[in-house]
Design an enzyme around this catalytic site. Structure first.
Site, PDB file in Angstrom:
ATOM      1  N   LEU A  71       0.841  -1.208   0.000  1.00 55.04           N
ATOM      2  CA  LEU A  71       0.000   0.000   0.000  1.00 55.04           C
ATOM      3  C   LEU A  71       0.874   1.255   0.000  1.00 55.04           C
ATOM      4  CD1 LEU A  71      -2.581  -1.248   2.662  1.00 55.04           C
ATOM      5  CD2 LEU A  71      -2.897  -1.125   0.183  1.00 55.04           C
ATOM      6  N   PRO A  72       0.277   2.430  -0.283  1.00 49.15           N
ATOM      7  CA  PRO A  72       1.098   3.633  -0.425  1.00 49.15           C
ATOM      8  C   PRO A  72       1.863   4.048   0.840  1.00 49.15           C
ATOM      9  CG  PRO A  72      -1.064   3.968  -1.430  1.00 49.15           C
ATOM     10  CD  PRO A  72      -1.115   2.652  -0.711  1.00 49.15           C
ATOM     11  N   THR A 103       6.461   0.797   1.666  1.00 49.74           N
ATOM     12  CA  THR A 103       7.496   1.610   2.320  1.00 49.74           C
ATOM     13  C   THR A 103       6.783   2.575   3.256  1.00 49.74           C
ATOM     14  OG1 THR A 103       8.882   1.503   0.342  1.00 49.74           O
ATOM     15  CG2 THR A 103       9.400   3.221   1.936  1.00 49.74           C
ATOM     16  N   LYS A 178      15.591   0.629   4.636  1.00 48.61           N
ATOM     17  CA  LYS A 178      15.059   1.119   3.354  1.00 48.61           C
ATOM     18  C   LYS A 178      15.176   2.653   3.281  1.00 48.61           C
ATOM     19  CE  LYS A 178      12.302   1.409  -0.330  1.00 48.61           C
ATOM     20  NZ  LYS A 178      12.767   1.157  -1.666  1.00 48.61           N
ATOM     21  N   LYS A 253       8.224  11.300  -0.498  1.00 49.08           N
ATOM     22  CA  LYS A 253       7.664  10.580   0.668  1.00 49.08           C
ATOM     23  C   LYS A 253       8.781   9.875   1.447  1.00 49.08           C
ATOM     24  CE  LYS A 253       6.236   6.395   0.499  1.00 49.08           C
ATOM     25  NZ  LYS A 253       5.677   5.046   0.466  1.00 49.08           N
TER      26      LYS A 253
END
Ligand code: NAD
Length: 306
Positions: A71-72, A103, A178, A253
């Site tokens: 998901l976003p 992420t 990440k 983001k």
């Protein structure tokens, strides 16, 4: 009891640019994949790739051995599993394992892990690197946060979708690793754009300069495989009007996530902050939906009317 692949039921929630091909690869490998997305087109595509289409996330997750989400951002993951209208923590069976490959911020990952643990449900954060090409080819890098036992349990499923599978540490560690990686990528891309632009402004051919730097101490991933100058590298987004690839919006983001980690841990990130400012400005200039290597256009001289 160890189940065979065909018996292992997987719920896959979030069938976008990344999740769509990842779910398709699992179905192709013989897993029983029950897929859900809010988008009808995404559902139709999943069906054509061998997935069972579910009417809701809850329907997909009911009776699943493994639940994967792609998901976003953090709020979507929290809402799906913990504090939404029908949180999946009330639906997923005890003993099942959740793999979140979105992420998101490390704190959300730890909170979701804790909420699921109370229900006897396992969790790993498993963000990926490798982009849409890697998702399609099944060659993603997975960076996992969770217990050793959870990591080993997820491995056969991750092996189908990825090539390099790393265990970074406990819950949240995958997301921290990440964020470190993507902050470094942003810095390297900005530096690469800056150096190529300076060379070109001083009469150098961008392809010749790139080759010189690749064979010298300036070589880096952005320069070596993702050249931001149009025409230098045939398969790079720069040679395709910066279409496809990894969106500036997503890089902004991810840099926000890196800045949060920096603030919480008092880790100084002056280069990361500069990269965040540059990419945010680039997004504000209307380039959020272009590949992040389009930052090159920020440096280049503008022609009249641009
Ligand atoms: P995307 O926007 O293409 O896909 C997200 C999907 O989630 C959409 O199809 C949307 O309809 C669906 N969705 C949103 N809320 C939902 C809900 N409540 N229930 C069901 N479906 C829902 O994004 P993407 O490019 O696939 O990226 C997904 C994640 O992977 C992001 O966190 C991104 O940062 C990360 N990522 C992306 C790339 C890349 O190159 N695109 C690379 C590495 C990591």
């Amino acid at each position: 009891m160890t189940r065979t692949i065909t018996m292992t039921r997987i719920a896959f929630i979030g069938l976008g640019n990344m999740g769509g091909p990842m779910a398709a690869n699992l179905a192709k490998a013989g897993f029983d994949v029950h897929a859900f997305d809010l988008s009808r087109e995404a559902l139709a595509s999943a069906k054509s790739h061998g997935c069972e289409v579910a009417a809701s996330a809850a329907d997909a997750a009911r009776g699943a051995d493994i639940v994967i989400s792609m998901l976003p951002a953090g709020q979507h993951v929290r809402s799906l599993f913990v504090d939404g209208e029908t949180p999946l923590k009330e639906i997923i069976e005890q003993g099942a394992l959740v793999i979140d490959s979105s992420t998101i911020d490390a704190e959300s990952a730890r909170d979701v892990a804790a909420a699921l643990e109370k229900k006897g449900i396992g969790f790993i954060d498993a963000p990926v690197s490798g982009g849409v090409g890697g998702a399609q080819a099944g060659t993603l890098t997975f960076i996992v946060g969770g217990s050793e036992e959870q990591f080993n349990r997820a491995r056969p499923v991750l092996d189908v979708m990825g090539k390099n599978i790393f265990h970074a540490g406990e819950h949240g560690a995958g997301q921290v690793a990440k964020a470190c990686n993507n902050m470094m990528l942003a810095i390297l891309m900005a530096g690469t754009c800056e150096a190529i632009n300076m060379g070109v402004k001083n009469g150098l051919d961008p392809a010749v300069l790139s080759e010189i730097m690749k064979q010298s101490s300036g070589g880096n991933w952005a320069l070596n495989v993702y050249n931001p100058y149009p025409g230098v590298m045939e398969n790079a987004p720069a040679s395709n009007d910066y279409q496809g690839g990894f969106l500036t919006d997503l890089m902004v983001k991810d840099l926000g996530l890196a800045m949060d980690i920096s603030q919480q841990s008092a880790a100084p990130v002056p280069m990361g902050s500069a990269a965040r400012a540059l990419f945010t400005l680039h997004k504000a200039n209307g380039h959020g939906r272009l590949d992040f290597s389009s930052l090159m256009t920020f440096y280049r001289d503008k022609k009249d009317g641009e």
